[in-house]
Design a protein around this motif. Structure first.
Motif, PDB file in Angstrom:
ATOM      1  N   PRO A  64       0.879  -1.126   0.066  1.00 33.26           N
ATOM      2  CA  PRO A  64      -0.074   0.076   0.010  1.00 33.26           C
ATOM      3  C   PRO A  64       1.041   1.279  -0.077  1.00 33.26           C
ATOM      4  N   ASP A  65       0.424   2.354  -0.685  1.00 27.93           N
ATOM      5  CA  ASP A  65       1.089   3.807  -0.411  1.00 27.93           C
ATOM      6  C   ASP A  65       0.612   4.290   0.809  1.00 27.93           C
ATOM      7  N   ALA A  66       1.428   3.790   2.009  1.00 28.40           N
ATOM      8  CA  ALA A  66       1.310   4.373   3.311  1.00 28.40           C
ATOM      9  C   ALA A  66       2.613   4.223   4.025  1.00 28.40           C
ATOM     10  N   PRO A  67       2.820   5.090   4.993  1.00 26.71           N
ATOM     11  CA  PRO A  67       4.075   4.840   5.735  1.00 26.71           C
ATOM     12  C   PRO A  67       4.320   3.594   6.380  1.00 26.71           C
ATOM     13  N   GLY A  68       5.429   2.860   6.208  1.00 27.46           N
ATOM     14  CA  GLY A  68       5.775   1.718   6.717  1.00 27.46           C
ATOM     15  C   GLY A  68       6.744   1.995   8.287  1.00 27.46           C
ATOM     16  N   PRO A  69       7.192   0.563   8.864  1.00 27.30           N
ATOM     17  CA  PRO A  69       6.617  -0.679   7.984  1.00 27.30           C
ATOM     18  C   PRO A  69       5.060  -1.127   8.488  1.00 27.30           C
ATOM     19  N   ARG A  70       4.439  -1.891   7.387  1.00 24.21           N
ATOM     20  CA  ARG A  70       3.061  -2.485   7.759  1.00 24.21           C
ATOM     21  C   ARG A  70       2.802  -3.504   7.915  1.00 24.21           C
ATOM     22  N   PRO A  71       1.798  -3.987   8.804  1.00 29.03           N
ATOM     23  CA  PRO A  71       1.504  -5.345   8.726  1.00 29.03           C
ATOM     24  C   PRO A  71       1.329  -6.200   7.535  1.00 29.03           C
ATOM     25  N   ALA A  72       1.450  -7.455   7.436  1.00 32.30           N
ATOM     26  CA  ALA A  72       1.341  -8.184   6.288  1.00 32.30           C
ATOM     27  C   ALA A  72       0.261  -9.358   6.362  1.00 32.30           C
ATOM     28  N   TRP A 108       4.847 -13.338  16.485  1.00 30.21           N
ATOM     29  CA  TRP A 108       4.568 -12.375  15.438  1.00 30.21           C
ATOM     30  C   TRP A 108       3.396 -12.898  14.683  1.00 30.21           C
ATOM     31  N   LEU A 109       2.869 -14.073  14.740  1.00 28.53           N
ATOM     32  CA  LEU A 109       1.808 -14.434  13.878  1.00 28.53           C
ATOM     33  C   LEU A 109       0.421 -13.830  14.756  1.00 28.53           C
ATOM     34  N   ARG A 110      -0.031 -12.833  14.536  1.00 24.67           N
ATOM     35  CA  ARG A 110      -1.217 -12.275  15.058  1.00 24.67           C
ATOM     36  C   ARG A 110      -2.607 -12.719  14.641  1.00 24.67           C
ATOM     37  N   CYS A 111      -2.668 -13.379  13.702  1.00 23.77           N
ATOM     38  CA  CYS A 111      -4.003 -13.917  13.158  1.00 23.77           C
ATOM     39  C   CYS A 111      -3.880 -15.268  12.355  1.00 23.77           C
ATOM     40  N   LEU A 112      -4.769 -16.082  12.445  1.00 22.43           N
ATOM     41  CA  LEU A 112      -4.753 -17.076  11.225  1.00 22.43           C
ATOM     42  C   LEU A 112      -6.192 -17.111  10.645  1.00 22.43           C
ATOM     43  N   ALA A 113      -6.308 -17.018   9.360  1.00 25.79           N
ATOM     44  CA  ALA A 113      -7.560 -16.970   8.762  1.00 25.79           C
ATOM     45  C   ALA A 113      -7.772 -18.335   7.752  1.00 25.79           C
ATOM     46  N   LEU A 146     -16.606 -11.467   3.009  1.00 27.10           N
ATOM     47  CA  LEU A 146     -15.255 -10.940   2.575  1.00 27.10           C
ATOM     48  C   LEU A 146     -14.900  -9.800   3.257  1.00 27.10           C
ATOM     49  N   ARG A 147     -15.642  -8.838   3.352  1.00 28.36           N
ATOM     50  CA  ARG A 147     -15.219  -7.659   4.142  1.00 28.36           C
ATOM     51  C   ARG A 147     -15.402  -7.602   5.707  1.00 28.36           C
ATOM     52  N   ARG A 148     -16.126  -8.658   6.125  1.00 33.50           N
ATOM     53  CA  ARG A 148     -16.177  -8.884   7.848  1.00 33.50           C
ATOM     54  C   ARG A 148     -14.886  -9.601   7.983  1.00 33.50           C
ATOM     55  N   ALA A 149     -14.608 -10.688   7.461  1.00 36.33           N
ATOM     56  CA  ALA A 149     -13.491 -11.406   7.466  1.00 36.33           C
ATOM     57  C   ALA A 149     -12.103 -10.535   7.486  1.00 36.33           C
ATOM     58  N   MET A 150     -12.054  -9.728   6.330  1.00 35.81           N
ATOM     59  CA  MET A 150     -10.739  -9.040   6.377  1.00 35.81           C
ATOM     60  C   MET A 150     -10.832  -7.766   7.457  1.00 35.81           C
ATOM     61  N   ARG A 151     -12.009  -7.269   7.810  1.00 43.46           N
ATOM     62  CA  ARG A 151     -11.925  -6.339   8.988  1.00 43.46           C
ATOM     63  C   ARG A 151     -11.191  -7.062  10.178  1.00 43.46           C
ATOM     64  N   SER A 152     -11.751  -8.182  10.473  1.00 44.24           N
ATOM     65  CA  SER A 152     -11.372  -9.048  11.815  1.00 44.24           C
ATOM     66  C   SER A 152      -9.911  -9.164  11.590  1.00 44.24           C
ATOM     67  N   VAL A 153      -9.306  -9.620  10.472  1.00 46.05           N
ATOM     68  CA  VAL A 153      -7.928 -10.012  10.359  1.00 46.05           C
ATOM     69  C   VAL A 153      -7.167  -8.830  10.669  1.00 46.05           C
ATOM     70  N   VAL A 154      -7.627  -7.656   9.953  1.00 45.48           N
ATOM     71  CA  VAL A 154      -6.990  -6.076  10.112  1.00 45.48           C
ATOM     72  C   VAL A 154      -6.782  -5.945  11.611  1.00 45.48           C
ATOM     73  N   ALA A 155      -7.943  -5.884  12.080  1.00 46.48           N
ATOM     74  CA  ALA A 155      -8.238  -5.369  13.582  1.00 46.48           C
ATOM     75  C   ALA A 155      -7.226  -6.294  14.514  1.00 46.48           C
ATOM     76  N   HIS A 156      -7.068  -7.645  14.354  1.00 44.89           N
ATOM     77  CA  HIS A 156      -6.074  -8.525  15.057  1.00 44.89           C
ATOM     78  C   HIS A 156      -4.759  -7.871  14.597  1.00 44.89           C
ATOM     79  N   LEU A 157      -4.346  -7.311  13.401  1.00 40.87           N
ATOM     80  CA  LEU A 157      -2.944  -7.029  13.158  1.00 40.87           C
ATOM     81  C   LEU A 157      -2.789  -5.608  13.697  1.00 40.87           C
ATOM     82  N   THR A 158      -3.662  -4.884  13.889  1.00 39.28           N
ATOM     83  CA  THR A 158      -3.573  -3.460  14.434  1.00 39.28           C
ATOM     84  C   THR A 158      -3.744  -3.139  15.803  1.00 39.28           C
ATOM     85  N   GLY A 159      -4.504  -4.005  16.415  1.00 40.18           N
ATOM     86  CA  GLY A 159      -5.002  -3.803  17.777  1.00 40.18           C
ATOM     87  C   GLY A 159      -3.763  -4.033  18.490  1.00 40.18           C
TER      88      GLY A 159
END
Length: 506
Positions: A295-303, A400-405, A493-506
């Motif tokens: 993404p075009d965003a300041p890093g480092p970013r979760p993956a 470092w593994l914050r979520c498994l989907a 798909l949106r709900r699942a992605m939001r959940s994964v992102v929340a676990h990565l950024t929370g």
């Protein structure tokens, strides 16, 4: 009139065909179950050495016993191991054989022994080592009553029939499994029918998907002389549904059956259809077997690392990391500010889970080493048959593994995969997942065999208190992103992605 020549699988002889043969005869055909030397009690071995060529000779003799001048068509039916002597005999007598029926078995190739089709991988490795040491003599003991499941699904087989199968079972001469099949190519001109037992994990739709992958080695499955039938039963249909099997064999002899669509014909196959969500057209960055969408965003970013399913034929083109669904998921992650990652791993056969796991580990290490990635915030997302690869990460999740989907995953080895005792068993591994969040997209119209593994996983997760979030797609099929209505799949798909992102950024 058709003459059916029936050849049984490993450990089983002519008596296993008794009901099917009687039904074929009642329908006006002839049916002959071939006694195999060294397996059937009424055909003892004349010497200590019994190998595949011995059984090929048994089938050739059965073909030759049919009067060529009578005008009767010969249909060879090979179940399980039995397809090896069937193909060998048809290759030697192609002008006498009207059709070969593959009954819930593999597709043997020239120069490959039947050992390659043994589902129990630990046993396969043991016998392969024995062969390397020159030990091709002796016998392999038949399974005990509770061990048949290691050789194929016993779905539909009654207790009485299982007792009978066990009582009739005989040791299998090792030479029949270790000697390579030798074909001249003449058998390629003989029409073919595949009879697939869906409770053993194989279906016509699965065969179509394999063809759609574009591997040239599988193109012949869509040839004009190839037809398919399904039976909703396990690996021994002559015991579980002999009436239905006899009907299918009669229809196969008449040239009936479903034909597969050649790769590239008609509409795009499911795995090449568009992703159902609008995602930014981010370019990919290719590094070894990994593609990154940054993404075009300041890093480092979760993956988020997306791990495709399989097995996928080695010759499939495009490779999975370029499939629209995987690319769509990766770009969706990037739209949420994550680094989306797709990869290719070498799960080309059921026996390849070990090296596929190594490929995934290498890909994760490569991604975490990228300076644009936050190495301490990574999620893994598994698909379909890749679900078994989740077991290692569930069994011992790194910090470092914050979520498994997982999307429509297979979460325990299927009956005919021979992996029951392996480490690739997420149902067992989830007990060790600790606080690792797990997001599971569950297809409501999943195939029964895969759905059973998902149910076992959810039960095990509840029993051990795992952090499991279920995202249901009630009317979704396996591969719902491109198979089903977008209006139902998009929210999931949106709900699942939001959940994964929340676990990565929370």
């Amino acid at each position: 009139m058709t003459v059916f020549i029936l050849v049984a699988g490993v450990f089983t002889g002519a008596p296993v065909w008794q009901e099917t043969a009687a039904l074929l005869a009642a329908a006006g055909s002839e049916a002959y179950a071939v006694p195999l030397t060294g397996v059937d009690a009424n055909r003892p071995a004349a010497s200590a050495r019994v190998d595949l060529e011995t059984h090929i000779a048994d089938v050739v003799a059965a073909i030759d016993a049919v009067d060529a001048a009578s005008g009767r068509e010969v249909v060879l039916v090979g179940h399980d191991y039995g397809i090896h002597p069937v193909l060998g005999a048809a290759d030697r007598r192609p002008e006498r054989v009207a059709r070969v029926v593959y009954l819930d078995c593999g597709m043997p190739q020239n120069g490959v022994p039947a050992l390659a089709a043994v589902p129990d991988q630990a046993l396969r490795a043991q016998l392969a080592e024995r062969a390397r040491q020159g030990g091709d003599q002796g016998e392999l003991a038949p399974p005990a009553r509770d061990e048949w499941q290691r050789w194929g699904s016993t779905a539909g087989v009654s207790d009485a029939a299982l007792d009978r199968l066990t009582a009739l079972a005989a040791p299998q001469p090792l030479g029949t499994l270790l000697q390579p099949l030798r074909l001249t190519g003449a058998v390629a001109a003989v029409p073919v029918t595949g009879v697939l037992c869906t409770r053993n994990g194989v279906s016509i739709d699965l065969m179509q998907r394999l063809v759609d992958f574009g591997d040239p080695a599988l193109a012949a499955l869509a040839g004009p002389q190839v037809t398919f039938f399904e039976l909703p039963t396990g690996h021994w249909p002559m015991l579980s549904c002999p009436t239905e099997l006899a009907d299918v064999l009669l229809r196969a002899a008449a040239g009936e059956g479903r034909r597969l669509r050649p790769a590239g014909a008609g509409a795009p196959p499911a795995h090449l259809r568009p992703f159902p969500l609008d995602v930014p057209e981010l370019p990919r960055e290719r590094r070894e077997h990994v593609d990154l969408y940054v993404p075009d965003a300041p890093g480092p970013r979760p993956a988020v690392v997306f791990v495709h399913g399989g097995p996928v034929p080695a010759g499939a083109r495009p490779t999975p990391r370029e499939w629209p669904t995987l690319v769509g998921y990766a770009r969706l992650a990037a739209a949420e500010g994550m680094v989306g990652v797709t990869l290719d791993h070498r799960l080309h056969d059921i026996a390849d889970y070990g090296r596929a796991a190594a490929d995934v580990t290498a890909a994760v290490e490569l991604v975490r080493a990228d300076p644009r990635v936050d190495a301490d915030r990574v999620a893994l997302w598994f698909f379909s048959g890749g679900g078994l690869l989740a077991a290692d990460w569930l069994a011992k999740p790194p910090a470092w593994l914050r979520c498994l989907a997982a999307s429509y995953p297979i979460l325990a080895p299927l009956p005919n995969w021979g992996l029951t005792g392996s480490r690739f068993h997420p149902v067992r591994a989830v007990a060790h997942a600790g606080d690792l969040p797990v997001v599971l997209l569950r297809a409501g119209l999943e195939t029964p065999e895969i759905a059973a593994t998902v149910e076992a996983f959810t039960t095990a997760a509840e029993d051990c208190g795992a952090r499991l979030e279920l995202v249901d797609v009630p009317h979704g099929h396996h591969g719902f992103e491109t198979l089903d209505a977008p209006e139902e799949t998009r929210p999931a798909l949106r709900r699942a992605m939001r959940s994964v992102v929340a676990h990565l950024t929370g």
